[in-house]
Design an enzyme around this catalytic site. Structure first.
Site, PDB file in Angstrom:
ATOM      1  N   GLU A 108       8.916   8.453 -16.659  1.00 14.60           N
ATOM      2  CA  GLU A 108       7.353   8.686 -17.018  1.00 14.60           C
ATOM      3  C   GLU A 108       6.851   8.382 -18.317  1.00 14.60           C
ATOM      4  O   GLU A 108       5.798   7.863 -18.541  1.00 14.60           O
ATOM      5  CB  GLU A 108       7.104  10.172 -16.841  1.00 14.60           C
ATOM      6  CG  GLU A 108       7.375  10.678 -15.409  1.00 14.60           C
ATOM      7  CD  GLU A 108       7.476  12.279 -15.374  1.00 14.60           C
ATOM      8  OE1 GLU A 108       6.801  12.776 -14.787  1.00 14.60           O
ATOM      9  OE2 GLU A 108       8.400  12.852 -15.866  1.00 14.60           O
ATOM     10  N   LYS A 123      15.488  21.867 -11.363  1.00 15.90           N
ATOM     11  CA  LYS A 123      14.959  20.720 -11.582  1.00 15.90           C
ATOM     12  C   LYS A 123      15.771  19.624 -12.131  1.00 15.90           C
ATOM     13  O   LYS A 123      16.500  19.794 -13.151  1.00 15.90           O
ATOM     14  CB  LYS A 123      13.750  20.867 -12.347  1.00 15.90           C
ATOM     15  CG  LYS A 123      12.526  21.566 -11.560  1.00 15.90           C
ATOM     16  CD  LYS A 123      12.205  20.842 -10.459  1.00 15.90           C
ATOM     17  CE  LYS A 123      11.222  19.482 -10.793  1.00 15.90           C
ATOM     18  NZ  LYS A 123       9.917  19.762 -11.371  1.00 15.90           N
ATOM     19  N   SER A 183      14.299  21.500 -16.420  1.00 17.94           N
ATOM     20  CA  SER A 183      13.085  22.161 -16.784  1.00 17.94           C
ATOM     21  C   SER A 183      13.552  23.462 -17.583  1.00 17.94           C
ATOM     22  O   SER A 183      14.467  24.067 -17.526  1.00 17.94           O
ATOM     23  CB  SER A 183      12.289  22.472 -15.450  1.00 17.94           C
ATOM     24  OG  SER A 183      11.514  23.678 -15.621  1.00 17.94           O
ATOM     25  N   HIS A 208       0.784  -1.239   0.038  1.00 15.20           N
ATOM     26  CA  HIS A 208      -0.068   0.175   0.053  1.00 15.20           C
ATOM     27  C   HIS A 208       0.673   1.295  -0.041  1.00 15.20           C
ATOM     28  O   HIS A 208       0.401   2.395   0.627  1.00 15.20           O
ATOM     29  CB  HIS A 208      -1.038  -0.063   1.278  1.00 15.20           C
ATOM     30  CG  HIS A 208      -1.897  -1.428   1.530  1.00 15.20           C
ATOM     31  ND1 HIS A 208      -2.807  -1.656   0.914  1.00 15.20           N
ATOM     32  CD2 HIS A 208      -1.233  -2.242   2.206  1.00 15.20           C
ATOM     33  CE1 HIS A 208      -3.296  -2.707   1.111  1.00 15.20           C
ATOM     34  NE2 HIS A 208      -2.330  -3.255   2.003  1.00 15.20           N
TER      35      HIS A 208
END
Ligand code: ARG
Length: 458
Positions: A288, A281, A275, A154
């Protein structure tokens, strides 16, 4: 050039042409189409349809086409599909003899054959890439020694396991993918050539010898089935989709692990993005994309099953819709595998936050309960006793070891259970997450890779 001049008088409409044309997609079948045509020509020679000279002209002509054109060049030509391109180009090279090549053959058996040849080559290439990712996971697992991290259920910390154990969990899922590629390619190993448009031929063609010549395990049993069967495409799409789903789960963990909150993993610059606005970043875009592309491949599977649904026997033009999803699914899967292989090979695992999480005393709660079980207390009761101590520890802000030490049912004897590294070392059962079973698992994984390699190199 049209392959059906005799029956038609009028020119076809430009919109018809546009919809009918598939060369932009099926041009990548150039190599397999020519290989298949050369095998067919040899069988036409065998049954006396072609003279020795005609066969030679056809065979050389086909070979030349392959050496002169790339699929990209073919795409730019005006023909309907790859079969028309090859036939027309051959005719322009050798003249009338080219018109004999299509004897006893239809584009229906031809295209099914081409696609099986293509899948045989490309499916194995994807499986090889799966194997490469497994290799990197195994190397990283071997090199990670006794680094432990919290295992989760979980997405809540549960019990510590070795980092190697976690990496190998993904290894085994990928090993099943390689098995699935092999199974699916075995079932696809059937030659449909000789089925003709749907019913076979009056000429003495021999589907069995042409199947053998093209390296297929067997010829078709039923000509209607041979030209309408696209199970092999649906199966390959499923295997690609499941492989990509596995990559999406790996991708999701890379995303989590590379956050500041987890901090378990640092990506190499070569496999991360920055970024455009935020200078600080470093983003896990590759992970992804591997995750996101699962949606696309699942869609290709679902879409193609919908295309197949309710189709009557035998060939229907709907079947042409098999190529785009198949080609794209194989390309997508292949690229995602290579990218994740590079990402894992170059990433850094950060030991400190993993160890800190693994050694949290709360992760040893089950070991405390199991200690009580060994004194004869039923597990449910032991669970409640330890659960109450955990609650007190959290509510009162008292370290768990202090409460354990002062508890008459547990006491100072239990303290070693809470020491750093203890809980993971105690995962000793076969297949478990501690050092002993993981050492065995590393050997099993090495053997599995060897076994896979034997098939991949075959
Ligand atoms: N391009 C077709 C396909 O990919 C093959 C041609 C069969 N066409 C036909 N009208 N029978 O399925």
């Amino acid at each position: 050039m049209k392959l059906w001049q005799g029956r038609f008088e009028e020119e076809s409409d430009p919109v018809f042409e546009k919809m009918n044309r598939s060369l932009g997609i099926d041009a990548v079948l150039l190599e397999v189409d020519i290989r298949a045509s050369r095998a067919h020509a040899r069988s036409l020679l065998g049954c006396g349809v072609l003279s020795q000279e005609e066969w030679k002209a056809i065979d050389h002509g086909l070979e030349e086409i392959l050496s002169e054109y790339t699929p990209d060049q073919v795409k730019a030509s005006p023909y309907e599909d790859i079969h028309t391109f090859v036939e027309a180009t051959l005719a322009s090279k050798i003249g009338a003899a080219a018109g004999k090549l299509h004897t006893g053959r239809s584009r229906n058996d031809q295209v099914a054959l081409d696609l099986r040849l293509y899948l045989r080559r490309e499916g194995r290439a994807v499986a090889r890439r799966v194997h490469e990712l497994q290799q990197v996971l195994l190397q990283r697992a071997e090199a990670s020694g006794e680094i432990a991290l919290p295992g989760y259920t979980h997405l809540q910390r549960a019990q510590p396991v070795l980092l190697a154990h976690h990496l190998l969990a993904h290894f085994w899922a990928l090993a099943r993918d390689v098995d699935r590629w092999r199974d699916c390619l075995d079932r696809a190993d059937v030659s449909p050539l000789g089925a003709g448009a749907l019913a076979g031929s009056s000429l003495p063609l021999d589907p069995e010898s042409v199947a053998a010549e093209l390296g297929f395990a067997r010829p078709f049993e039923n000509s209607l089935d041979a030209v309408s069967d696209r199970d092999f495409v649906a199966e390959a799409l499923f295997v690609a989709a499941l492989t990509q789903v596995h990559l999406s789960r790996i991708g999701e963990e890379i995303v989590l692990w590379s956050t500041e909150e987890f901090g378990f993993m640092r990506l190499a610059d070569a496999f991360a993005t920055g970024s455009s606005m935020l200078p600080q970043k470093k983003n896990p875009d590759i992970a992804e994309l591997a995750r996101g592309k699962a949606g696309r491949v699942i869609g290709e599977l679902a879409g193609f099953l919908a295309t197949l649904k309710s189709l009557p026997l035998a060939y229907n033009r709907d079947l042409q819709e098999d190529k785009e999803p198949l080609f794209d699914a194989l390309d997508t899967c292949s690229l995602s595998l290579s990218a994740l292989t590079g990402l894992f090979a170059s990433a850094e695992f950060v030991e400190e936050p993993m160890t800190a999480g693994a050694d949290s005393q709360l992760n040893a709660a089950t070991d405390l309960a199991e200690f009580l079980v060994q004194t004869g207390i039923p597990f449910r009761e032991a669970h409640a006793i330890v659960g109450a101590l955990v609650r007190q520890s959290i509510e009162r802000g008292v370290p768990l070891d202090e409460l354990v030490s002062n508890d008459p049912r547990l006491g100072p004897d239990c303290l070693p259970l809470l020491e750093p590294g203890s809980a993971v070392r105690r995962r000793t059962t076969p297949g478990g997450g501690g050092p002993e079973p993981v050492a065995q698992q590393l050997e099993q994984a090495t053997a599995r890779l060897e076994h896979q390699r034997a098939w991949l190199d075959h």
